[in-house]
Design an enzyme around this catalytic site. Sequence first.
Site, PDB file in Angstrom:
ATOM      1  N   HIS A  88       0.883  -1.175   0.000  1.00  0.00           N
ATOM      2  CA  HIS A  88       0.000   0.000   0.000  1.00  0.00           C
ATOM      3  C   HIS A  88       0.915   1.219   0.000  1.00  0.00           C
ATOM      4  CE1 HIS A  88      -2.474  -2.991   2.224  1.00  0.00           C
ATOM      5  NE2 HIS A  88      -3.506  -2.402   1.663  1.00  0.00           N
ATOM      6  N   ASP A 138       2.456   1.910   3.283  1.00  0.00           N
ATOM      7  CA  ASP A 138       3.338   0.894   3.866  1.00  0.00           C
ATOM      8  C   ASP A 138       4.787   1.285   3.603  1.00  0.00           C
ATOM      9  OD1 ASP A 138       1.067  -0.668   4.318  1.00  0.00           O
ATOM     10  OD2 ASP A 138       1.353  -1.868   2.501  1.00  0.00           O
TER      11      ASP A 138
HETATM   12  C1  XUL Z   1      -7.878  -6.650   3.850  1.00  0.00           C
HETATM   13  C2  XUL Z   1      -6.993  -7.033   2.736  1.00  0.00           C
HETATM   14  C3  XUL Z   1      -6.097  -5.962   2.219  1.00  0.00           C
HETATM   15  C4  XUL Z   1      -5.948  -5.958   0.740  1.00  0.00           C
HETATM   16  C5  XUL Z   1      -5.167  -4.798   0.192  1.00  0.00           C
HETATM   17  O1  XUL Z   1      -8.661  -7.673   4.334  1.00  0.00           O
HETATM   18  O2  XUL Z   1      -6.988  -8.161   2.295  1.00  0.00           O
HETATM   19  O3  XUL Z   1      -4.855  -6.106   2.841  1.00  0.00           O
HETATM   20  O4  XUL Z   1      -5.324  -7.129   0.298  1.00  0.00           O
HETATM   21  O5  XUL Z   1      -5.684  -3.575   0.564  1.00  0.00           O
END
Ligand code: XUL
Length: 441
Positions: A106, A109
């Site tokens: 993300h 992150d």
């Molecule tokens: C949340 C989830 C996230 C997504 C990316 O449950 O799976 O980590 O993979 O935003």
Amino acid sequence: MVVLGDKEFFKGIGAITYEGKSSDNPFAYKYYNADHVVQGKTMREHFKFAMAYWHTLCGTGGDPFGPGTKIFPWNASDDPIQAAKDKSDAAIEFITKMGFDYYCFHDFDLVNEADSLAESEKRIEKIIPYIKQKQEASGVKVLWGTANLFSNPRYMNGAASNPDFNVVAHAGAQVKIALDTTIALGGENYVFWGGREGYMSLLNTNMKKEQDHIGRFLNMAKDYARSQGFKGSFFIEPKPMEPSKHQYDFDAATSINTIRAYGLEDDFKLNIEVNHATLAQHTFQHELQVAANAGMLGSIDANRGDYQNGWDTDQFPNNVLETTEAMLVLLKSGGIHGGGINFDAKTRRNSTDLEDIFLAHIGGVDTFARALLIADEVLRKSPYETMLASRYESFDSGKGAEFSRGELSLEDLHAFAHANKEPEQISGKQELYENILNQYS
Ligand code: XUL
Ligand code: CO
């Protein structure tokens, strides 16, 4: 090749290699042999394993009852850029020691979000060249990037589906930056997980408007990324609930409808997550099959839930038989398209040794590898495929084949049924299928 930064974070752990199932070394693969070929592709190519930046390097184990328990040495610096560099060093060290080729991230992150959009963007721009150079030195790549549109309190009423345009615009800015970052780092795909794209009460919600706004938003993101030369796939990651009560991308079937309803089928596929499937009261293999049937099996977030509770525990995979059923779908449908297997999983709150992160990933990798080997054997050596084909053999010839080809009318079915006796009872033989899986496991 293991690539270290200035400091070595995971001291005493070297490259994890394949030693076979007779090895008692906990830091070795028992089943994952990267170069082993299964049905024309190496295991490395089948899986494209990826580390999830957020769980592996950011999540310290906090839960609603208490703070984090894990002390990560790469989080020590108070300077956000230095901390981001340390985290990137830890990422590359971990990924190369595991023998992985990929990671997923993300936006925040990579570097902590600042108090303003302008400062956050500056921080990301500052860290990109550092990470890029680490990727080049190690050969590590980005499987997919995404934007965190759910943690910051501004997104409490949603991001693209927010009733306030100011928030929608902020989400748009963040996605633009996350796309730019993904492109700059050579990311192969981009993910949309709509954690707060949903609602809590219909009383205060105009559902149609919110869904139309998501459709508009996804199209804008896709058009922008394409205009910047992005060639990869976009994935929607379905999840039925948590944090929202009703999430708009409930499951694979619902998300495929979103993709088709807003004209995104040429660019979008699905990222199927195990624990999200089970939260939707499906199995992982069901969700994979739904995606594959639509030609939209793009990527996988690997983890598992807990049989006794109903939330997203994101545990590492360890159920070989269930994963084997998933691998049957994968092998029979031609594999994952564009994506790979991202460990969207976290060690337990009381697993506080740094080495636990390795042990967890090794277990997950070996679960998938072993399952792939079993599925391959079942398909090649057992009567499974013949049994399945013969279950549908009444459609192979005669009127059944005419029906399949669309050559019969309802009146034809009526006439055929009259000319025939009551159909004989034919057993579904589920237990026999299950025994075959067990026999080869
Ligand atoms: C949340 C989830 C996230 C997504 C990316 O449950 O799976 O980590 O993979 O935003
Ligand atoms: Co996920």
